[in-house]
Motif scaffolding. Structure first.
Motif, PDB file in Angstrom:
ATOM      1  N   SER A 189       0.833  -1.201   0.000  1.00 59.38           N
ATOM      2  CA  SER A 189       0.000   0.000   0.000  1.00 59.38           C
ATOM      3  C   SER A 189       0.871   1.256   0.000  1.00 59.38           C
ATOM      4  N   ALA A 190       1.901   1.256   0.839  1.00 62.64           N
ATOM      5  CA  ALA A 190       2.799   2.412   0.900  1.00 62.64           C
ATOM      6  C   ALA A 190       3.571   2.582  -0.406  1.00 62.64           C
ATOM      7  N   LEU A 191       4.082   1.480  -0.960  1.00 64.01           N
ATOM      8  CA  LEU A 191       4.863   1.556  -2.196  1.00 64.01           C
ATOM      9  C   LEU A 191       4.008   1.997  -3.381  1.00 64.01           C
ATOM     10  N   LEU A 192       2.718   1.666  -3.351  1.00 62.12           N
ATOM     11  CA  LEU A 192       1.810   2.081  -4.420  1.00 62.12           C
ATOM     12  C   LEU A 192       1.363   3.526  -4.266  1.00 62.12           C
ATOM     13  N   GLY A 193       1.772   4.158  -3.180  1.00 61.18           N
ATOM     14  CA  GLY A 193       1.443   5.557  -2.984  1.00 61.18           C
ATOM     15  C   GLY A 193       0.032   5.826  -2.498  1.00 61.18           C
ATOM     16  N   GLU A 194      -0.599   4.800  -1.905  1.00 61.69           N
ATOM     17  CA  GLU A 194      -1.944   5.024  -1.378  1.00 61.69           C
ATOM     18  C   GLU A 194      -1.891   5.949  -0.164  1.00 61.69           C
ATOM     19  N   PRO A 195      -2.807   6.882  -0.053  1.00 61.32           N
ATOM     20  CA  PRO A 195      -2.833   7.733   1.149  1.00 61.32           C
ATOM     21  C   PRO A 195      -3.274   6.926   2.366  1.00 61.32           C
ATOM     22  N   TRP A 196      -2.506   7.025   3.425  1.00 61.37           N
ATOM     23  CA  TRP A 196      -2.856   6.311   4.657  1.00 61.37           C
ATOM     24  C   TRP A 196      -3.795   7.189   5.476  1.00 61.37           C
ATOM     25  N   ALA A 197      -4.985   7.323   4.958  1.00 60.85           N
ATOM     26  CA  ALA A 197      -6.014   8.134   5.616  1.00 60.85           C
ATOM     27  C   ALA A 197      -7.327   7.376   5.547  1.00 60.85           C
ATOM     28  N   ILE A 198      -8.064   7.399   6.634  1.00 59.00           N
ATOM     29  CA  ILE A 198      -9.342   6.699   6.730  1.00 59.00           C
ATOM     30  C   ILE A 198     -10.446   7.715   6.966  1.00 59.00           C
ATOM     31  N   ASP A 199     -11.470   7.656   6.146  1.00 59.21           N
ATOM     32  CA  ASP A 199     -12.645   8.498   6.336  1.00 59.21           C
ATOM     33  C   ASP A 199     -13.584   7.753   7.283  1.00 59.21           C
ATOM     34  N   PRO A 200     -13.707   8.191   8.534  1.00 60.91           N
ATOM     35  CA  PRO A 200     -14.454   7.412   9.538  1.00 60.91           C
ATOM     36  C   PRO A 200     -15.969   7.570   9.450  1.00 60.91           C
ATOM     37  N   GLN A 201     -16.505   7.500   8.233  1.00 60.31           N
ATOM     38  CA  GLN A 201     -17.957   7.516   8.108  1.00 60.31           C
ATOM     39  C   GLN A 201     -18.521   6.202   8.663  1.00 60.31           C
ATOM     40  N   PRO A 202     -19.667   6.241   9.312  1.00 63.03           N
ATOM     41  CA  PRO A 202     -20.228   5.008   9.888  1.00 63.03           C
ATOM     42  C   PRO A 202     -20.395   3.893   8.864  1.00 63.03           C
ATOM     43  N   LEU A 203     -20.828   4.214   7.644  1.00 64.33           N
ATOM     44  CA  LEU A 203     -21.038   3.173   6.643  1.00 64.33           C
ATOM     45  C   LEU A 203     -19.711   2.556   6.207  1.00 64.33           C
ATOM     46  N   VAL A 204     -18.679   3.376   6.059  1.00 60.70           N
ATOM     47  CA  VAL A 204     -17.351   2.870   5.695  1.00 60.70           C
ATOM     48  C   VAL A 204     -16.826   1.938   6.780  1.00 60.70           C
ATOM     49  N   LEU A 205     -16.943   2.361   8.020  1.00 60.18           N
ATOM     50  CA  LEU A 205     -16.455   1.537   9.127  1.00 60.18           C
ATOM     51  C   LEU A 205     -17.267   0.249   9.262  1.00 60.18           C
ATOM     52  N   ALA A 206     -18.582   0.335   9.028  1.00 61.85           N
ATOM     53  CA  ALA A 206     -19.438  -0.855   9.133  1.00 61.85           C
ATOM     54  C   ALA A 206     -19.091  -1.876   8.052  1.00 61.85           C
ATOM     55  N   THR A 207     -18.890  -1.413   6.811  1.00 59.30           N
ATOM     56  CA  THR A 207     -18.559  -2.354   5.741  1.00 59.30           C
ATOM     57  C   THR A 207     -17.154  -2.918   5.913  1.00 59.30           C
ATOM     58  N   PHE A 208     -16.242  -2.124   6.479  1.00 55.78           N
ATOM     59  CA  PHE A 208     -14.905  -2.650   6.752  1.00 55.78           C
ATOM     60  C   PHE A 208     -14.963  -3.722   7.830  1.00 55.78           C
ATOM     61  N   LEU A 209     -15.736  -3.492   8.880  1.00 58.06           N
ATOM     62  CA  LEU A 209     -15.876  -4.486   9.940  1.00 58.06           C
ATOM     63  C   LEU A 209     -16.511  -5.761   9.398  1.00 58.06           C
ATOM     64  N   TYR A 210     -17.455  -5.606   8.476  1.00 59.13           N
ATOM     65  CA  TYR A 210     -18.059  -6.781   7.829  1.00 59.13           C
ATOM     66  C   TYR A 210     -16.978  -7.597   7.122  1.00 59.13           C
ATOM     67  N   GLN A 211     -16.071  -6.900   6.427  1.00 59.21           N
ATOM     68  CA  GLN A 211     -14.995  -7.608   5.735  1.00 59.21           C
ATOM     69  C   GLN A 211     -14.053  -8.307   6.714  1.00 59.21           C
ATOM     70  N   ALA A 212     -13.697  -7.604   7.791  1.00 62.05           N
ATOM     71  CA  ALA A 212     -12.715  -8.152   8.731  1.00 62.05           C
ATOM     72  C   ALA A 212     -13.292  -9.314   9.543  1.00 62.05           C
ATOM     73  N   ALA A 213     -14.470  -9.099  10.139  1.00 62.23           N
ATOM     74  CA  ALA A 213     -15.048 -10.125  11.014  1.00 62.23           C
ATOM     75  C   ALA A 213     -15.817 -11.176  10.221  1.00 62.23           C
ATOM     76  N   GLY A 214     -16.658 -10.723   9.287  1.00 63.37           N
ATOM     77  CA  GLY A 214     -17.516 -11.656   8.566  1.00 63.37           C
ATOM     78  C   GLY A 214     -16.809 -12.410   7.467  1.00 63.37           C
ATOM     79  N   ILE A 215     -15.944 -11.708   6.704  1.00 65.10           N
ATOM     80  CA  ILE A 215     -15.287 -12.345   5.565  1.00 65.10           C
ATOM     81  C   ILE A 215     -13.958 -12.976   5.966  1.00 65.10           C
ATOM     82  N   ALA A 216     -12.985 -12.139   6.357  1.00 63.24           N
ATOM     83  CA  ALA A 216     -11.661 -12.669   6.697  1.00 63.24           C
ATOM     84  C   ALA A 216     -11.691 -13.520   7.963  1.00 63.24           C
ATOM     85  N   GLY A 217     -12.701 -13.343   8.795  1.00 64.63           N
ATOM     86  CA  GLY A 217     -12.820 -14.133  10.008  1.00 64.63           C
ATOM     87  C   GLY A 217     -13.706 -15.354   9.823  1.00 64.63           C
ATOM     88  N   ALA A 218     -15.004 -15.175   9.991  1.00 66.53           N
ATOM     89  CA  ALA A 218     -15.933 -16.306  10.025  1.00 66.53           C
ATOM     90  C   ALA A 218     -16.003 -17.062   8.705  1.00 66.53           C
TER      91      ALA A 218
END
Length: 305
Positions: free
Chosen positions: A213-242
């Motif tokens: 991510s750093a080498l590709l020059g992606e900005p290390w910034a997170i927009d903490p909108q509730p929907l963004v955080l909710a869908t990210f948590l879905y990916q982390a807990a629901g997809i990569a986890g369960a």
């Protein structure tokens, strides 16, 4: 969750395994929508790296009530292939996310979901009892034809000057996905608990993904909108986890090639989820594509005889 069988069962999937795979494909299809939403607030490769970090912390909490342990960390014969699987996991997502940025989404999906063919070839040569029969090969071709039909309109859309490079990266992503599955089935990892198989991949994949991510020059910034955080948590807990824990549990018990064939349903579910949740149009051949995929999966899952 019961302990996995240590046999390489290459026969037809039982109804319970089919039902679980249908559920997983639905969950993964919804994840395609979640990734789009999350990307509005978290860059894609950074998103994948953070997903591994968060999921690595959540998986032990999920496994504790199931009685799943991680004692294999102390066994070099399992740790070394586990590290290899984690590196494959990381490079797969780097290739996929970079590739999708260079080609169209439809072309990227079609090249990525050629993965079941790679799994079928790999298990044919490396996993006793999971042979590539004529019926299985025909079923894979029919199901893949249904996938191509579902994305036919997008495949005809013009692409940019780097489209072929993007296509190749998505193809590589699918091949690496398949290689991870075959490695788990053909190496000593088949003797490890699904919890270990998943956890080692999450832990190993996080640093390369964050570095990429750093080498590709992606900005290390997170927009903490509730929907963004909710869908990210879905990916982390629901997809990569369960969901991945369930996937590796299934791989430890059943034919990897038959299981992987069901993955072509994932983008079909994704299209349906996009239409339902985002108002995206369904192509005219969508129902025909679903019928073709269903026919192909029936052929793949027919008992050998």
């Amino acid at each position: 969750m019961p302990s996995p069988s240590r046999t390489d069962a290459g026969g037809a999937l039982p109804p319970a395994a089919v039902a679980l795979m249908l559920l997983l494909c639905g969950v993964w299809g919804l994840n395609l929508v979640a990734m789009k939403v999350t990307s509005a607030g978290i860059p894609p490769v950074l998103q994948a790296g953070l997903r591994s970090v968060v999921a690595a912390g959540l998986v032990p909490l999920l496994c504790r009530p199931l009685g799943l342990t991680f004692g294999e960390w102390r066994q070099p014969r399992l740790l070394l292939p586990g590290i290899a699987a984690g590196l494959l996991f990381a490079v797969e997502f780097i290739a996929l996310y970079v590739g999708i940025g260079l080609t169209t989404a439809s072309r990227g999906v079609v090249f990525l979901y050629g993965a079941p063919f790679w799994v079928a070839l790999g298990t044919h040569w490396l996993v006793p009892g999971d042979r590539l029969t004529r019926a299985k090969a025909l079923g894979l071709c029919v199901a893949f034809g249904g996938l191509v039909l579902a994305f036919a309109e997008g495949l005809r859309a013009p692409g940019g000057p780097d489209m072929l490079a993007g296509d190749l990266l998505c193809l590589i992503g699918g091949a690496l996905w398949a290689a991870t599955t075959v490695l788990v089935k053909a190496s000593p990892l088949r003797e490890a608990s699904p919890a270990f198989v998943l956890q080692v991949q999450l832990v190993v994949s996080a640093p390369p993904l964050l570095l990429a991510s750093a080498l590709l020059g992606e900005p290390w910034a997170i927009d903490p909108q509730p929907l963004v955080l909710a869908t990210f948590l879905y990916q982390a807990a629901g997809i990569a986890g369960a969901s991945y824990l369930t996937w590796f549990w299934l791989v430890s018990r059943h034919s990897a090639s038959r299981l992987a064939a069901f993955s072509v349903l994932t983008p079909i579910f994704g299209v349906a989820a996009g239409a339902l949740l985002l108002g995206e149009p369904l192509g005219g051949g969508f129902l025909a594509s679903v019928a073709l995929v269903a026919l192909g999966l029936w052929l793949v899952n027919r008992p050998a005889g």
